[in-house]
Motif scaffolding. Sequence first.
Motif, PDB file in Angstrom:
ATOM      1  N   ALA A 112     -34.492  72.403  -4.940  1.00 43.62           N
ATOM      2  CA  ALA A 112     -33.880  73.645  -4.480  1.00 43.62           C
ATOM      3  C   ALA A 112     -32.504  73.777  -5.130  1.00 43.62           C
ATOM      4  O   ALA A 112     -31.964  72.809  -5.680  1.00 43.62           O
ATOM      5  N   PRO A 130     -36.821  77.232  -4.485  1.00 46.43           N
ATOM      6  CA  PRO A 130     -36.112  77.752  -3.312  1.00 46.43           C
ATOM      7  C   PRO A 130     -34.608  77.838  -3.566  1.00 46.43           C
ATOM      8  O   PRO A 130     -34.011  76.909  -4.121  1.00 46.43           O
ATOM      9  N   TYR A 132     -30.870  78.645  -1.748  1.00 46.51           N
ATOM     10  CA  TYR A 132     -30.006  78.840  -0.593  1.00 46.51           C
ATOM     11  C   TYR A 132     -28.662  79.373  -1.105  1.00 46.51           C
ATOM     12  O   TYR A 132     -28.327  79.213  -2.268  1.00 46.51           O
ATOM     13  N   THR A 197     -33.532  84.825  -0.083  1.00 48.51           N
ATOM     14  CA  THR A 197     -33.146  83.414  -0.129  1.00 48.51           C
ATOM     15  C   THR A 197     -33.949  82.627   0.893  1.00 48.51           C
ATOM     16  O   THR A 197     -34.516  83.194   1.839  1.00 48.51           O
ATOM     17  N   LYS A 198     -33.969  81.310   0.709  1.00 50.90           N
ATOM     18  CA  LYS A 198     -34.643  80.443   1.681  1.00 50.90           C
ATOM     19  C   LYS A 198     -33.787  80.261   2.930  1.00 50.90           C
ATOM     20  O   LYS A 198     -34.297  80.030   4.024  1.00 50.90           O
ATOM     21  N   SER A 440     -35.850  71.660   6.065  1.00 53.22           N
ATOM     22  CA  SER A 440     -36.416  72.921   5.582  1.00 53.22           C
ATOM     23  C   SER A 440     -36.794  72.834   4.117  1.00 53.22           C
ATOM     24  O   SER A 440     -37.770  73.452   3.670  1.00 53.22           O
TER      25      SER A 440
END
Length: 443
Positions: A112, A130, A132, A197-198, A440
């Motif tokens: 990520a 992913p 963030y 976004t994640k 997550s």
Amino acid sequence: MSNSAAPHLALFPCAGMGHLIPFLRLAADLHSRGAAATIITVEPTVSSAESDYLSDFFATFPRIKRLEFHLLPHTKSQLINEDPFFIQMERVGNSVHLLPPLLSSLSPPLSAAIVDFPILSRLLHLLSLPVYTLITSSARFFSLMTSLSHLPPPLNSQIEIPNIVPIPVSSIPPPMLDPNHFFSANIIENVAVLQHTKGVMINTFSSLEPEAIEALRAKGVLKHLLPVGPLPPFQRSKTCHELPWLDEQAAESVVYISFGSRTALSKAQMREVAGALEESGCKFFWVVKGSKVDKEDEEEVDEMVGEAFLKRTEGQGRVVRGWVEQERILGHPAIGGFVSHCGWNSVTEAAALGVPVLAWPTHGDQRVNAEVVERAGLGVWEREWGWQAGGGRLIGREEIANKLRALIGDAKLRATAKEVKEKARRAREECLLQGLLLNSISD
């Protein structure tokens, strides 16, 4: 991703110490929990403090990787943008299309990316992993950011945002309300992609800003809001300033004064602060700055505040120039109060260490942050002390001296600040970062 495999995370801070420090603290915290981390560092940095801090960070954490990212030359847009740190943000955004091949070459492959908000929209669609974002301001100011594109007309000089206490128009930085300014346009552009976004991490904790955090969750535009603060400082391999003088002072007797890495008071205001410190009789530790960008800061301390002042106050206080390990100073038992511009890193450090704050915002998100300080019981805010960066009125030494004496003598405020410290400690013990972020990513 296998649950047994340690995630490999790329972290991409944008410009300025206010953004860099929380990213490095997050990286160090993730690393301590077993994650692999790569920091993307832009070249060149705006300030010497950024460059020096990065060098020391990688010396302290040799297992955290560094990916140097060389920026394209700046191309000026039609947006208003004269701030060197905003120019850097714009430059990074115009260069990020060069980044994906560099990221794809990393080993092991990335799990990520954690991207600074000002460059989120430019990078999000380029990455096939992913993503963030880390918000480096308060949840209250972020609520304002997420509402900027559809703000209602001010009511009685206040901005009404659902589910939070109204924000005075006077607390909003003027560039934020100018659609032709880079600051405003950048916020709107990046808020528009948040739902892709994640998750959105923010360096705060629920008991410090309960109302704003719940308001953000109620908006429904964020998949996951992850309060990960206060991000803890890390032990550095070297120190910038030794503190033997503080060791000689009585507990909670010294006022610490700092206006952050981007604020240089006017010469006239600096003279008034110096006069106030001398007149107040308070012990003090004062960090001074002569220009917004430290590479241009050529004056010595005696030129900034006057050699005579330094001689007269030799037994009363210390004045230093340049970057200091603020959390180390704030954590010293001798510190009894903090005169702060209320940059968000400073607020979270004061909260984590239980140091009472006299809020003196100078620009940007700082007046909104000062509201957080006051509402949380962490400090006091003199609202009549306007934007220094926007030509606010000169605050006289007698007025400042009275506030300094009140700050250092306020036992009730010290007690409530210690309560905030305990809440911050409990927030960290809940391991929000490990439970909400690493789990997550592993899903």
